[in-house]
Design an enzyme around this catalytic site. Sequence first.
Site, PDB file in Angstrom:
ATOM      1  N   HIS A 426      61.609 -32.495 -71.565  1.00  0.00           N
ATOM      2  CA  HIS A 426      60.834 -33.237 -72.549  1.00  0.00           C
ATOM      3  C   HIS A 426      59.851 -32.322 -73.290  1.00  0.00           C
ATOM      4  O   HIS A 426      59.798 -32.296 -74.523  1.00  0.00           O
ATOM      5  CB  HIS A 426      60.087 -34.374 -71.821  1.00  0.00           C
ATOM      6  CG  HIS A 426      59.257 -35.214 -72.722  1.00  0.00           C
ATOM      7  ND1 HIS A 426      57.910 -34.993 -72.897  1.00  0.00           N
ATOM      8  CD2 HIS A 426      59.583 -36.253 -73.520  1.00  0.00           C
ATOM      9  CE1 HIS A 426      57.441 -35.877 -73.750  1.00  0.00           C
ATOM     10  NE2 HIS A 426      58.428 -36.661 -74.144  1.00  0.00           N
ATOM     11  N   CYS A 799      73.744 -33.192 -82.604  1.00  0.00           N
ATOM     12  CA  CYS A 799      72.298 -33.314 -82.792  1.00  0.00           C
ATOM     13  C   CYS A 799      71.517 -32.935 -81.546  1.00  0.00           C
ATOM     14  O   CYS A 799      70.325 -33.188 -81.456  1.00  0.00           O
ATOM     15  CB  CYS A 799      71.930 -34.718 -83.255  1.00  0.00           C
ATOM     16  SG  CYS A 799      72.329 -35.981 -82.039  1.00  0.00           S
TER      17      CYS A 799
HETATM   18  C1  PEP Z   1      70.940 -35.501 -76.630  1.00  0.00           C
HETATM   19  O1  PEP Z   1      71.052 -36.092 -75.573  1.00  0.00           O
HETATM   20  O2  PEP Z   1      71.625 -34.504 -76.930  1.00  0.00           O
HETATM   21  C2  PEP Z   1      69.957 -35.929 -77.640  1.00  0.00           C
HETATM   22  C3  PEP Z   1      69.903 -35.349 -78.813  1.00  0.00           C
HETATM   23  O3  PEP Z   1      69.094 -36.917 -77.297  1.00  0.00           O
HETATM   24  P1  PEP Z   1      67.820 -36.755 -76.363  1.00  0.00           P
HETATM   25  O4  PEP Z   1      67.502 -35.308 -76.283  1.00  0.00           O
HETATM   26  O5  PEP Z   1      66.753 -37.552 -77.012  1.00  0.00           O
HETATM   27  O6  PEP Z   1      68.272 -37.343 -75.073  1.00  0.00           O
END
Ligand code: PEP
Length: 852
Positions: A426, A799
């Site tokens: 995070h 992404c």
């Molecule tokens: C992912 O899981 O790759 C993503 C972009 O979402 P998050 O990092 O918010 O879980």
Amino acid sequence: MQQDHRFPGVTEITPTANIRVNAHGGRAKCLQRLVRLGLPVPRTEAIDFRSVSALKSGQTLDFDAIFGRMDPDLPLVSVRPSTAQPDWGGPSTVLNIGMTDRVHEMLRGSIGAAAADAVYARFIQSYALHVARLDPGIFTGRASVADLLRAYEDAMDEPFPQDPGTQLRAVLGAMALAWDGATARLLREARGAPADAGLGLVVQQMVLGVGDCERGESGSGVIQFVSSSEGQPQVTGRYLNQSQGREALLDNVPALYLTRDPRGPSLEDRAPEIFAALQEHGALCRARLREEMQIEFTVSHGRLNILDAVRVKRSARAAVRIAVALATDGIIPEPEAVLRVTPRSLLDVLHRQIDPEAQVTPVTTAIPASPGAATGRLVFTAAAAQAAAARDEPCILVRRETTPGDVLGMHASVGILTKRGGVTSHAAVIARGLGLPCVVGASDLVMDRKAGTLTAPTGLVLREGEEVTLDGSTGQLIAGAVPLLQPSMDPALGTLLAWADERRDIGIRANCDTPAEARLADRFEAEGIGLCRTEHMFFEDDRLTLMREMIFAEREQDRRAALDRLLPVQRGDFREIFQIMAGRPVCIRLLDPPLHEFLPTDRAGMAQLATALDLPLSDVQDRIQSLSEVNPMLGMRGVRLGLSVPEIYEMQARAIFEAALATEPRVTPEIMIPLVSARREVELVRARIAAVADAVQAETGETLEYRLGVMVETPRAALRAHEIGEHASFLSFGTNDLTQMTYGLSRDDAGRFMSTYVSQGVFEEDPFLQLDTTGVGELLEIGAERGRTASPDMVLSLCGEHGGDPESIAFCRKLGFSYVSCSPFRVPVARMAAAHLAIRESSDLGASPLLR
Ligand code: PEP
Ligand code: MG
């Protein structure tokens, strides 16, 4: 001229000799180019890799013959290393080989006793150091040639060699062996050299920078025509009268300035015609070698000689300016200028850096998770960070790990340090989005929040409020403030990126959660937003209370009432983001994290909440308890939450639609469903969103256009992409979760053992940093192929954090993805990386001209 058959392995560097980078090294090739330009380069011979290597197994060369071809009045040579890539290192240069009692005597006559002594003394010392490997201490305080010869003989039990051929053999042999030494090998392999990288050597006729003062100017120096740190035109270098090699660059020598300077004498004053010739040679080198070069020169009795030229060392910022200037002056084509700048190096241009001149001793070094450096006071809670920001005091937030509840505190900090976590934890993800330096996984620090201390493995105790510097590019925590270099988004970078955009063939979007990040994306010219995570919008004070009210509501109507109050807030956020992006696509992800992340974790927070909601504390505690999960990352989050509490997604869809209708120019919003693993999930969410769209259209009388897509971040979604894709107009691979789930490896805990795994070769690279193209990559391939069977027009993208990594971009491009999306600060890196791929594929501009 081909290699001289009488002297195999040794080739005189002439304009037509067969000198090749792969056989003789870059220095030999560069010297040939200087010779071709007609510059006054002394006679030079190149010894190829194979012959240098053979010296180790006792094979020999005709060393006497090499001397035989040099000037009989000055039978001295220098030897320099010549490797395929300039930054692979190599043994130190040795000058004045051939110096014996006989030549010493001869030179006393031609250049005077003092100069002859200086040349001999220097050679004995460097031979003793680099060839005989004697302790330098043996020679301290011994100035005269006789003393030095005696010291050598005492240490070696034999006289200093008096045969030039023997000296040369020993020098070359020592250099060949040094190249094989463990340190040299490790150093060059760290810079990308293959295990069998060759060493070539260049043997050059000496031209002395020491001489008889009566016969004119003698000295040596280096000159370049551009600043290494900033890249702007500027004559830089030093010249030292009566010196050799790079002595002018030593500290505490009375070196001259090159150009006229009020602070002291200059070469331009002392020998204007030599300075003018150097300028002319410099301009010729730039135009014809198509590069900014640093030139090493010697002046011998008023005559200028060019001994060597190397590519000017440069900071990332200077590299950008130099490449753009060369292309603007028509010396290199624009695509080549783009290729001359390493995409990752742009991170250094866009962030503050610790001044490379500063001496720093880190308290600890952990995982670098978001680049840049910052100095601030230590704080241990998000609330303390916000309080410090309110006082305008920069602070570094230290947490065991961060949670969404820390986001406001993170916003208020100038840097973030966590004890746990890896590069997609995070803290790392948020910090990259905010462009803040971040270091994670500093498990060797002991944090005592109550005492307000952070203790290093060395026992050093840092206290809350104390100033520290954090370097997210190297992972270092440093006590105190350190000089920092400021970032620049300078016009040259803008120009270079515009040239990159003309060539690249994959789109680059940004991951932005807030209007502030959208502004950054706009500044870095992202083509749109590829991922807007909506959860962070709910953490500001007023919203968090509403969110908690919603979570605590027992009945659907109470939940709806709370959501109705959240609606305008959320609509306002979306509208602002749409406006900033001015018609460019924006992809909004519906709420993803489990609800308990919005609830307090400590007793004080729970008591506060109980007061705010007018509930007994025990009710609050019970509710929080009921929401807790053993494994929340695999629990009720993403679309599972969306289907269990459908009012949340309905509110978000309405906010998106109403914001889109209120924005000019109109946007076609993209709505993305997280954590999908089954077709039915998409069908159900789609139906609800369509109903909201119908309602908004009926209320406003306007026609709405939007696209609905799926985030592919569970392995099952990739495997079932053909059926999941039936209800989606785009699929965006969330490779953070997909990597986590494919490996069964927690993205928040992997930091603990990742370095062990990488150093032992279990993983080639941290798969959260660089896409695992074999395992996770195979799921991407399968998902892309099956997704396209659902619809040939399916828009595919990535992404996850990998979107900013050049190798991962190459993989997405190969799969024909429409775009990748990454943190705003990584957008320029991604634009450059994508351009490199397209340019390399379309031409043979891959190799630097100096090395061809
Ligand atoms: C992912 O899981 O790759 C993503 C972009 O979402 P998050 O990092 O918010 O879980
Ligand atoms: Mg995810």
